[in-house]
Design an enzyme around this catalytic site. Structure first.
Site, PDB file in Angstrom:
ATOM      1  N   GLY A  55      -6.874  31.101  20.505  1.00  0.00           N
ATOM      2  CA  GLY A  55      -6.830  29.899  20.815  1.00  0.00           C
ATOM      3  C   GLY A  55      -8.036  29.475  21.587  1.00  0.00           C
ATOM      4  N   CYS A  82      -6.051  37.719  22.543  1.00  0.00           N
ATOM      5  CA  CYS A  82      -7.005  36.887  23.260  1.00  0.00           C
ATOM      6  C   CYS A  82      -6.040  35.689  24.017  1.00  0.00           C
ATOM      7  CB  CYS A  82      -7.678  36.506  22.031  1.00  0.00           C
ATOM      8  SG  CYS A  82      -9.366  35.706  23.181  1.00  0.00           S
ATOM      9  N   TYR A  83      -6.107  34.732  23.775  1.00  0.00           N
ATOM     10  CA  TYR A  83      -5.326  33.688  24.396  1.00  0.00           C
ATOM     11  C   TYR A  83      -4.146  34.061  24.624  1.00  0.00           C
ATOM     12  CZ  TYR A  83      -3.421  28.851  25.530  1.00  0.00           C
ATOM     13  OH  TYR A  83      -3.014  28.000  26.123  1.00  0.00           O
ATOM     14  N   HIS A 170      -9.801  40.676  18.975  1.00  0.00           N
ATOM     15  CA  HIS A 170      -9.351  40.247  17.659  1.00  0.00           C
ATOM     16  C   HIS A 170      -9.022  41.444  16.742  1.00  0.00           C
ATOM     17  CE1 HIS A 170      -9.075  35.891  18.551  1.00  0.00           C
ATOM     18  NE2 HIS A 170     -10.323  36.306  19.208  1.00  0.00           N
ATOM     19  N   GLU A 172      -7.730  41.395  13.899  1.00  0.00           N
ATOM     20  CA  GLU A 172      -7.468  40.511  12.437  1.00  0.00           C
ATOM     21  C   GLU A 172      -9.118  40.499  12.075  1.00  0.00           C
ATOM     22  OE1 GLU A 172      -6.873  39.068  15.231  1.00  0.00           O
ATOM     23  OE2 GLU A 172      -7.762  37.175  15.371  1.00  0.00           O
ATOM     24  N   ASP A 228      -1.709  27.554  -9.938  1.00  0.00           N
ATOM     25  CA  ASP A 228      -0.373  26.996  -9.184  1.00  0.00           C
ATOM     26  C   ASP A 228       0.664  26.793  -9.842  1.00  0.00           C
ATOM     27  OD1 ASP A 228      -2.101  27.817  -6.873  1.00  0.00           O
ATOM     28  OD2 ASP A 228      -2.259  25.727  -6.164  1.00  0.00           O
ATOM     29  N   LYS A 370      -3.439  31.925  -1.761  1.00  0.00           N
ATOM     30  CA  LYS A 370      -3.846  31.778  -3.130  1.00  0.00           C
ATOM     31  C   LYS A 370      -4.059  33.076  -3.837  1.00  0.00           C
ATOM     32  CE  LYS A 370      -5.689  29.053  -6.045  1.00  0.00           C
ATOM     33  NZ  LYS A 370      -5.093  27.564  -6.541  1.00  0.00           N
TER      34      LYS A 370
END
Ligand code: XMP
Length: 514
Positions: A55, A82-83, A170, A172, A228, A370
């Site tokens: 964050g 991290c945060y 991070h 990710e 969708d 998606k």
């Protein structure tokens, strides 16, 4: 059947969604919740693991987002990123201080312990992506360092007995080497998650849930032919067959053969109960004389609600309204400071039900991203052309026909649009470009056709590349393909005698012309 789940508490990081996707890529179900989700709600979810996201804030400020320290006492493994790491240290009475030298970008990480988080990583030193202004100065009791960098003594920390872990980088983002392996180690080894969450297992669970919820009642769905709503229809159809009634509204602004294609695919192939509403005349009547783009959108939107409601009211037995709401539409995060990216997101799909009906909502793809919706569509047997079709705006050809709308002009645009897509498909570019279409301009120019002088409309070609429609660039289509499109439009479409190419990027332009 309970899904083993990892919960990601969102502290406003731009990467929170990415963490969720990465966990799902290792076939584990993950879910994002706002940082201030009450502890009882978290317990109710019975997660196998919890990740505290990064964050933009500093834990040292009063107003920074914080979760209850109860989270560390639930006996559920926690990974702070991290945060999130700093919050864990802060909450457990360690010490955080501002960095003298902010670490940002690629940083060398020295691994000190190959247990748990760094298990099976075949290197002592890896590149990790950092972005922090504070650092851990003193660890809480029971913790030790498991990796460091030149500037950060506690770049990764662990309290294995309590299964609490923190990393300053991070995992990710793709720039972190073995980032996926680190997340996988957390989920599989530390949280002991066994589930293999795949699209076929998702179908089984979703089908069961739909049957349990709907029982023998009737569900209605507005089918647009977009990804969708198509996937939602196919999924519900698999669960309850004839109890699903799809309403497809032809607003007269569709592409060539589109209504026929929808009827063929859903009514014939999937044997879906399809209520086809031909409202072309009604829409064109209400659009008569309207040239302002936003007014057009409003009139079309309102008319759609009116037509859909009338069609739905005829289905007296309906008890549920299904919607193709997807995960990015509903991820709810709480505004943190003045970070505009962390506002509650709204979407035209997430809306109210018609007041006159007392329908309950059914949103079976609400938790999917998606690309997962597309995977699900393929798994359910929808053709690639539907699952990967290019975006088509709700107001349809109305925003590609500048000025006053008439049936005649719409037919001209439909033919030109068909040729653009046909040639782009033949050139194997349909799935490579984001959108390819024609725009009919309210401008006439002089030409010669045979021996005769012509005076007809101009069409513009809009072919763009993009990842998310937020930015776009005009696609560099080979000249021979452009030439083919242009010559086919001029020879095959009566009403257009000149074709021009739009070479505007977004920004400053938009993709659509209106
Ligand atoms: P713009 O023109 O804003 O378009 O660059 C970005 C993306 O959104 C689509 N678009 C719409 N979709 N209703 C929709 O459902 C609309 O009114 C609308 N306007 C634009 C556009 O096709 C592109 O993919």
């Amino acid at each position: 059947m309970k899904k083993e789940t990892v919960i990601i508490l969102d502290f406003g990081s731009q990467y929170s969604q990415l963490i969720a996707r990465r966990i799902r890529e290792i076939n584990i179900y993950s879910k994002i919740l706002p940082f201030n989700t009450p502890i009882d709600k978290i317990k109710e979810e019975k997660p196998e693991g919890i990740i505290l996201s990064g964050g933009p804030s500093s834990v040292l400020t009063e107003e920074s987002p914080k979760c209850s320290t109860e989270i560390f006492k639930l006996k559920i493994p926690v990974l702070g990123i991290c945060y999130g790491e700093q919050l864990m240290v802060y909450g457990l009475n360690g010490k955080i201080t501002p960095c003298n030298a902010r670490e940002y970008g690629r940083t060398e990480l020295f691994i000190q312990s190959k247990e748990d988080l760094f298990h099976d990583i075949p290197a002592e030193q890896i590149t990790a992506w950092m972005s922090h202004g504070d650092k851990v100065e003193k660890l809480p009791g029971g913790f030790s360092a498991i990796a460091c960098t030149d500037n950060t003594e506690f770049a990764a920390i662990a309290n294995p007995r309590k299964k609490l872990y923190g990393i300053q980088f991070h995992p990710e983002v793709v720039h972190t080497e073995f980032g996926m392996k680190i997340l996988e180690n957390f989920c599989r080894n530390i949280c002991s998650i066994k589930d293999q969450w795949t699209m076929s297992s998702y179908i089984d669970i979703a089908v069961k849930e739909i049957r349990e919820k709907v029982k023998n009642k009737t569900v209605i769905l507005a089918l647009s032919g977009g990804v969708d709503s198509s996937v939602t229809a196919a999924l519900i159809n698999k669960a309850i067959g004839e109890q699903l009634i799809c309403i497809f509204v032809n607003n007269g602004l569709l592409r060539k053969n589109e209504a026929e294609a929808v009827k063929k695919l859903y009514a014939k192939h999937f044997k879906i109960n399809l209520k086809y509403v031909d409202a072309e005349k009604e829409f064109l009547k209400s659009l008569r004389g309207i040239t302002d783009p936003e007014k057009k959108r409003k009139v079309i939107g309102n008319k759609f609600i009116e037509v859909f409601d009338n069609a739905a009211l005829e289905i007296k037995e309906a008890e549920f309204l299904a919607q193709g709401t997807t995960y990015p539409d509903v991820i709810e995060s709480v505004p943190i400071g003045d970070n505009p990216s962390s506002m509650i997101k709204s979407h035209h799909n997430v809306g109210g039900l018609p007041d006159i009906m007392n329908l309950r909502l059914l949103e079976p793809i609400r938790c999917l991203f998606k690309d997962e919706v597309r995977k699900l569509g393929l798994e359910l047997g929808l053709p690639k052309e539907v699952v990967f079709r290019q975006p088509f705006p709700g107001p349809g050809l109305a925003v590609r026909l500048l000025g006053n709308l008439t049936k005649k002009k719409l037919d001209i645009l439909r033919e030109a649009d068909y040729i653009v897509v046909d040639e782009i498909k033949k050139a194997n570019l349909y799935y490579k470009v984001w959108q390819a279409f024609a725009v009919l301009l309210p401008v006439k120019s002089v030409g010669v056709m045979g021996d005769e002088r012509s005076y007809e409309n101009v069409a513009a070609l809009r072919i763009v590349e993009s990842d998310d429609a937020m930015t776009a660039d005009w696609a560099r289509i080979p000249h021979d393909i452009l030439e083919k499109i242009s010559s086919r439009i001029i020879s095959e479409v009566r009403g257009i005698n000149r074709v021009v190419l739009d070479i505007t990027s977004k920004p400053p332009g938009t993709i659509e012309w209106e």
